[in-house]
Write a protein that holds these residues in place. Structure first.
Motif, short mmCIF file in Angstrom:
data_model
loop_
_atom_site.label_atom_id
_atom_site.label_comp_id
_atom_site.label_asym_id
_atom_site.label_seq_id
_atom_site.Cartn_x
_atom_site.Cartn_y
_atom_site.Cartn_z
N THR A 18 3.80 -8.27 9.94
CA THR A 18 2.58 -8.42 10.73
C THR A 18 1.38 -8.50 9.80
O THR A 18 1.16 -7.60 8.98
CB THR A 18 2.40 -7.23 11.68
N PRO A 19 0.57 -9.55 9.87
CA PRO A 19 -0.54 -9.72 8.92
C PRO A 19 -1.55 -8.58 9.03
O PRO A 19 -1.88 -8.12 10.13
CB PRO A 19 -1.17 -11.05 9.32
N ILE A 20 -2.06 -8.15 7.86
CA ILE A 20 -3.08 -7.10 7.83
C ILE A 20 -3.93 -7.23 6.58
O ILE A 20 -3.43 -7.58 5.50
CB ILE A 20 -2.43 -5.70 7.89
N THR A 21 -5.22 -6.99 6.73
CA THR A 21 -6.14 -6.89 5.60
C THR A 21 -6.61 -5.44 5.50
O THR A 21 -7.11 -4.88 6.48
CB THR A 21 -7.35 -7.82 5.79
N ILE A 22 -6.42 -4.86 4.32
CA ILE A 22 -6.82 -3.46 4.09
C ILE A 22 -8.01 -3.46 3.15
O ILE A 22 -7.90 -3.84 1.98
CB ILE A 22 -5.66 -2.64 3.50
N GLU A 23 -9.18 -3.08 3.69
CA GLU A 23 -10.38 -2.96 2.88
C GLU A 23 -10.42 -1.56 2.27
O GLU A 23 -10.33 -0.56 2.98
CB GLU A 23 -11.62 -3.19 3.74
N VAL A 24 -10.56 -1.52 0.93
CA VAL A 24 -10.47 -0.24 0.22
C VAL A 24 -11.80 0.06 -0.45
O VAL A 24 -12.40 -0.80 -1.10
CB VAL A 24 -9.35 -0.28 -0.83
N GLU A 25 -12.26 1.31 -0.28
CA GLU A 25 -13.47 1.76 -0.97
C GLU A 25 -13.22 3.17 -1.49
O GLU A 25 -12.63 4.01 -0.81
CB GLU A 25 -14.67 1.76 -0.03
N GLY A 26 -13.67 3.43 -2.74
CA GLY A 26 -13.53 4.75 -3.32
C GLY A 26 -12.43 4.79 -4.37
O GLY A 26 -11.90 3.77 -4.79
N THR A 27 -12.10 6.00 -4.78
CA THR A 27 -11.10 6.22 -5.83
C THR A 27 -9.77 6.61 -5.20
O THR A 27 -9.68 7.59 -4.44
CB THR A 27 -11.56 7.32 -6.80
N ILE A 28 -8.76 5.84 -5.51
CA ILE A 28 -7.39 6.09 -5.03
C ILE A 28 -6.62 6.72 -6.18
O ILE A 28 -6.52 6.14 -7.26
CB ILE A 28 -6.73 4.77 -4.58
N ASN A 29 -6.08 7.92 -5.96
CA ASN A 29 -5.37 8.60 -7.04
C ASN A 29 -4.20 9.42 -6.50
O ASN A 29 -3.91 9.39 -5.30
CB ASN A 29 -6.34 9.49 -7.84
N HIS A 30 -3.54 10.15 -7.39
CA HIS A 30 -2.37 10.93 -6.98
C HIS A 30 -2.73 11.99 -5.95
O HIS A 30 -1.93 12.32 -5.06
CB HIS A 30 -1.74 11.60 -8.21
N GLY A 31 -3.93 12.52 -6.05
CA GLY A 31 -4.32 13.58 -5.14
C GLY A 31 -4.49 13.14 -3.71
O GLY A 31 -4.43 13.98 -2.80
N ASN A 32 -4.71 11.85 -3.47
CA ASN A 32 -4.90 11.40 -2.08
C ASN A 32 -3.91 10.32 -1.67
O ASN A 32 -4.15 9.60 -0.71
CB ASN A 32 -6.34 10.92 -1.85
N THR A 33 -2.79 10.26 -2.38
CA THR A 33 -1.76 9.26 -2.06
C THR A 33 -0.43 9.96 -1.80
O THR A 33 0.19 10.52 -2.72
CB THR A 33 -1.59 8.24 -3.19
N SER A 34 0.01 9.93 -0.57
CA SER A 34 1.30 10.54 -0.20
C SER A 34 2.19 9.50 0.46
O SER A 34 1.74 8.45 0.90
CB SER A 34 1.07 11.72 0.75
N LYS A 35 3.46 9.82 0.53
CA LYS A 35 4.43 8.95 1.20
C LYS A 35 4.20 8.98 2.70
O LYS A 35 3.96 10.04 3.29
CB LYS A 35 5.85 9.40 0.89
N VAL A 36 4.28 7.80 3.32
CA VAL A 36 4.20 7.69 4.78
C VAL A 36 5.43 6.92 5.23
O VAL A 36 5.82 5.93 4.61
CB VAL A 36 2.92 6.95 5.21
N SER A 37 6.04 7.35 6.30
CA SER A 37 7.26 6.71 6.80
C SER A 37 6.98 5.89 8.04
O SER A 37 6.05 6.16 8.80
CB SER A 37 8.31 7.77 7.13
N GLY A 38 7.79 4.85 8.23
CA GLY A 38 7.67 4.01 9.41
C GLY A 38 8.65 2.87 9.34
O GLY A 38 9.23 2.58 8.28
N ASP A 39 8.83 2.19 10.46
CA ASP A 39 9.78 1.08 10.51
C ASP A 39 9.29 -0.15 9.75
O ASP A 39 10.10 -1.01 9.38
CB ASP A 39 10.06 0.69 11.96
N SER A 40 7.98 -0.25 9.51
CA SER A 40 7.43 -1.45 8.88
C SER A 40 7.01 -1.22 7.43
O SER A 40 6.25 -2.00 6.87
CB SER A 40 6.21 -1.95 9.68
N CYS A 41 7.51 -0.15 6.79
CA CYS A 41 7.09 0.17 5.43
C CYS A 41 8.14 0.99 4.71
O CYS A 41 9.02 1.59 5.33
CB CYS A 41 5.77 0.94 5.46
N GLU A 42 8.04 1.01 3.38
CA GLU A 42 8.83 1.89 2.52
C GLU A 42 7.91 2.36 1.41
O GLU A 42 7.82 1.71 0.37
CB GLU A 42 10.05 1.16 1.95
N THR A 43 7.21 3.46 1.61
CA THR A 43 6.19 3.89 0.66
C THR A 43 6.69 5.05 -0.20
O THR A 43 7.77 5.59 0.01
CB THR A 43 4.92 4.32 1.41
#
Length: 367
Positions: free
Chosen positions: A77-102
């Motif tokens: 399914t098409p999606i555009t993700i607009e990102v602002e700020g600092t992305i790092n280990h402290g705010n990045t966790s695994k999320v589960s779902g049928d449409s992803c493998e994170t």
């Protein structure tokens, strides 16, 4: 120069306006010239449109990026993700779902398609956290910084690659990014822009790659020759030891790039690779084009390049530099239209347009 120390040499950025012969100029179609449209090989094989036509969401953490991917109805399914700020280990966790493998330690784009990730507002910085593209297609990444991703030490992410692609990846456009490290392999870093295991139809444009032992590779070993159809244009490679890039098999097209302070080698075409090298400006560097560190030859077609204060090694069993008077050793047909800037203008053009937070400006041909 020692590889582990070479990155510490300050980059030399003063560009001389040296006259050069302009290569063949091909007309650019209105579609490829349009702002925001993929160029080069990413425009082939059906094109690269990312999340066009889908929903747009905003993310300020890595977890929110993963949530956006997992919240889609399907993995394509098409999606555009607009990102602002600092992305790092402290705010990045695994999320589960049928449409992803994170995963928790990386921005994971795995077995998905039709995604755009774009920096907005004050900018997006992926700090010590790499972007991994695996078994995916039709991906766009624009206007972001990815920095200091490590494969050893702490924290680690993505095998040390800022952006890495592998395993059947198709149609990726990376544009107006800044990819940087703070050293070489001995300091824990690997490549800035790596492709392996059947990755094809990729364009890297208007980006800065700097301060790293390794710029990037196409093919993980001499036998990994399933990759190719890669375009590099209007990029700056600065203060890099080697791999700008390393090519193992396949076809690559480099045009209107500025290479400055490459300490050991630059475009390393080997294992049957063929590189078309047009109107690039090589400056204050060593062994900027040839086959290096192997006896398995690669090939190149050269036109309109400037070699400004470039030094060359003598040939031996594992060193076949293209210079000091580079000549073509193959011919490469390019299936898309492109406009060549005058080579003497390239340093100035890319200094104004390459990297994130430049308003995603593109060359207008003016020097």
């Amino acid at each position: 120069m020692n590889r582990s120390a070479a990155w510490r040499v300050p980059a030399l950025v003063a560009a001389l306006a040296v006259a050069t012969t302009t290569g063949v100029v091909l007309p650019m179609s209105p579609a490829s010239a349009a702002a925001g449209a993929a160029t080069g090989y990413a425009s082939q094989n059906g094109g690269t449109t990312g999340g066009a036509g889908g929903s747009t969401v905003r993310a300020t953490t890595g977890t929110q990026i993963h949530e956006a991917l997992c919240g889609r109805a399907e993995s394509d399914t098409p999606i555009t993700i607009e990102v602002e700020g600092t992305i790092n280990h402290g705010n990045t966790s695994k999320v589960s779902g049928d449409s992803c493998e994170t995963a928790a330690n990386v921005i994971e784009l795995k077995r998905i398609s039709n995604v755009t990730i774009i920096g907005v507002g004050s900018g997006a910085v992926f700090d010590q956290l790499g972007i991994h593209i695996r078994e995916s297609s039709n991906i766009i990444i624009r206007n972001v910084t990815v920095q200091n991703v490590k494969k050893s030490g702490s924290p680690t992410s993505n095998g040390g690659d800022a952006i890495g692609m592998e395993s059947g990846v198709r149609n990726v456009w990376v544009d107006h990014t800044t990819l940087r490290a703070s050293g070489g392999e001995s300091e824990g870093y690997d490549g800035l822009f790596d492709m392996k295991n059947n990755t094809q139809y990729v364009t890297l444009s208007y980006s800065i790659l700097r301060d790293s032992g390794r710029g990037g590779l196409v093919g993980s070993s001499e036998s990994d020759r399933s990759n190719g159809f890669i375009t590099y244009h209007h990029n700056v490679y600065q203060n890099i030891d080697s791999r700008a890039p390393l090519l193992r098999g396949g076809i690559a097209h480099m045009y209107n790039n500025h290479y400055v302070s490459l300490h050991e080698s630059g475009i390393n075409s080997r294992a049957g690779a063929r590189a078309k090298v047009d109107n690039n400006y090589f400056q204050n560097s060593h062994n900027v084009l040839g086959t290096f560190y192997t006896d398995q030859a690669g090939y190149w077609q050269v036109s309109g390049n400037t070699f400004d204060n470039v030094t060359w090694s003598g040939p031996d069993s594992e060193t076949n530099p293209a210079g000091p008077d580079p000549k073509s050793t193959t011919t490469v047909g390019i299936p898309y239209s492109y406009q060549l800037d005058q080579t003497n203008c390239v340093p100035n053009i890319v200094s104004r347009t390459a990297g994130d937070r430049t308003g995603m400006k593109e060359s207008d041909g003016a020097c």
